[in-house]
Design a protein around this motif. Structure first.
Motif, PDB file in Angstrom:
ATOM      1  N   ASN A 136      20.218 -24.435 -69.636  1.00 34.54           N
ATOM      2  CA  ASN A 136      20.679 -23.049 -69.584  1.00 34.54           C
ATOM      3  C   ASN A 136      21.489 -22.823 -68.310  1.00 34.54           C
ATOM      4  N   PRO A 137      22.580 -22.055 -68.406  1.00 38.13           N
ATOM      5  CA  PRO A 137      23.384 -21.827 -67.209  1.00 38.13           C
ATOM      6  C   PRO A 137      22.608 -21.084 -66.127  1.00 38.13           C
ATOM      7  N   ILE A 138      22.830 -21.490 -64.888  1.00 38.83           N
ATOM      8  CA  ILE A 138      22.268 -20.777 -63.739  1.00 38.83           C
ATOM      9  C   ILE A 138      23.263 -19.670 -63.407  1.00 38.83           C
ATOM     10  N   LEU A 139      22.779 -18.439 -63.366  1.00 44.07           N
ATOM     11  CA  LEU A 139      23.651 -17.287 -63.185  1.00 44.07           C
ATOM     12  C   LEU A 139      23.636 -16.792 -61.747  1.00 44.07           C
ATOM     13  N   ASP A 140      24.785 -16.240 -61.310  1.00 43.49           N
ATOM     14  CA  ASP A 140      24.853 -15.636 -59.979  1.00 43.49           C
ATOM     15  C   ASP A 140      24.333 -14.208 -60.049  1.00 43.49           C
ATOM     16  N   GLU A 141      24.437 -13.485 -58.930  1.00 36.20           N
ATOM     17  CA  GLU A 141      23.902 -12.127 -58.865  1.00 36.20           C
ATOM     18  C   GLU A 141      24.609 -11.159 -59.808  1.00 36.20           C
ATOM     19  N   ASN A 142      25.815 -11.526 -60.299  1.00 34.57           N
ATOM     20  CA  ASN A 142      26.555 -10.675 -61.230  1.00 34.57           C
ATOM     21  C   ASN A 142      26.390 -11.110 -62.681  1.00 34.57           C
ATOM     22  N   GLY A 143      25.525 -12.119 -62.923  1.00 34.16           N
ATOM     23  CA  GLY A 143      25.293 -12.590 -64.272  1.00 34.16           C
ATOM     24  C   GLY A 143      26.302 -13.614 -64.768  1.00 34.16           C
ATOM     25  N   PRO A 145      27.947 -17.502 -64.843  1.00 37.85           N
ATOM     26  CA  PRO A 145      27.491 -18.874 -64.596  1.00 37.85           C
ATOM     27  C   PRO A 145      28.031 -19.390 -63.264  1.00 37.85           C
ATOM     28  N   GLN A 146      27.207 -20.126 -62.529  1.00 38.36           N
ATOM     29  CA  GLN A 146      27.648 -20.728 -61.274  1.00 38.36           C
ATOM     30  C   GLN A 146      28.507 -21.946 -61.593  1.00 38.36           C
ATOM     31  N   LEU A 147      29.732 -21.911 -61.134  1.00 33.22           N
ATOM     32  CA  LEU A 147      30.656 -23.003 -61.387  1.00 33.22           C
ATOM     33  C   LEU A 147      30.386 -24.153 -60.427  1.00 33.22           C
ATOM     34  N   VAL A 148      30.840 -25.333 -60.794  1.00 36.16           N
ATOM     35  CA  VAL A 148      30.580 -26.537 -60.024  1.00 36.16           C
ATOM     36  C   VAL A 148      31.899 -27.112 -59.522  1.00 36.16           C
ATOM     37  N   ALA A 149      31.913 -27.543 -58.266  1.00 40.36           N
ATOM     38  CA  ALA A 149      33.104 -28.181 -57.705  1.00 40.36           C
ATOM     39  C   ALA A 149      33.251 -29.570 -58.311  1.00 40.36           C
ATOM     40  N   ARG A 150      34.471 -29.903 -58.716  1.00 37.02           N
ATOM     41  CA  ARG A 150      34.738 -31.236 -59.260  1.00 37.02           C
ATOM     42  C   ARG A 150      35.301 -32.175 -58.210  1.00 37.02           C
ATOM     43  N   ALA A 151      35.806 -31.604 -57.102  1.00 38.00           N
ATOM     44  CA  ALA A 151      36.368 -32.426 -56.027  1.00 38.00           C
ATOM     45  C   ALA A 151      36.326 -31.624 -54.732  1.00 38.00           C
ATOM     46  N   TYR A 152      36.238 -32.354 -53.610  1.00 37.88           N
ATOM     47  CA  TYR A 152      36.368 -31.663 -52.329  1.00 37.88           C
ATOM     48  C   TYR A 152      37.060 -32.550 -51.300  1.00 37.88           C
ATOM     49  N   TRP A 153      37.817 -31.857 -50.447  1.00 36.75           N
ATOM     50  CA  TRP A 153      38.561 -32.470 -49.348  1.00 36.75           C
ATOM     51  C   TRP A 153      37.983 -31.864 -48.081  1.00 36.75           C
TER      52      TRP A 153
END
Length: 159
Positions: A136-143, A145-153
């Motif tokens: 089940n999606p984990i929701l933020d305070e506004n309902g 879904p919390q998105l996931v980073a696919r890459a970081y620099w």
């Protein structure tokens, strides 16, 4: 016949696989280009890790860092995380999100002349969301879904 072979060779040379995009960080008179420390597919299933691509720059207290991203990043949702130490030495964090196509650059500031940037990171958001053990999606305070980073620099600052 020789012209066709040369044309085929030229086209083959142009189809070489291009690596992940690089981000440019500029601060205090110095520039560094770096690839992602982690780069995943859009669904965040297959990832490559490159910790050697974590960049460093010497940046004095109170100075900003400018960030330039290529269209491969700016055409997707992305964000910047900035960590800085305030005048008392306490670590502060700020984050700014950018919609696809909205900008190619950002200036990370330390929040004051007596503050020191510590880490500046660019994160590219993937098409996946955070989920609990049941899927089940984990929701933020506004309902949402919390998105996931696919890459970081990542840029580590040396004072």
């Amino acid at each position: 016949m020789g012209i066709l072979a040369a044309g085929a060779l030229a086209l083959t040379g142009c189809s070489a696989t291009v690596g992940p995009p690089e981000v440019t960080f500029y601060g205090d008179g110095h520039t560094v280009d770096t690839g992602p420390a982690v780069h995943c597919d859009a669904l965040v299933r297959n990832c490559d890790k490159h910790p050697e691509d974590i960049a460093t720059l010497k940046v004095r207290k109170g100075r900003p860092v400018q960030i330039s991203v290529p269209s491969e990043i700016s055409d997707t949702p992305w964000l910047v995380n900035v960590q800085y130490a305030d005048a008392s030495g306490n670590l502060q964090v700020k984050q700014e999100f950018f919609a696809p196509g909205s900008r190619l650059a950002y200036t990370a500031t330390p929040g004051g002349a007596d503050n020191q940037l510590v880490v500046v990171e660019v994160q590219q958001i993937g098409a996946a969301y955070a989920a609990d053990q049941s899927g089940n999606p984990i929701l933020d305070e506004n309902g949402n879904p919390q998105l996931v980073a696919r890459a970081y620099w990542s840029l580590q600052i040396q004072p």
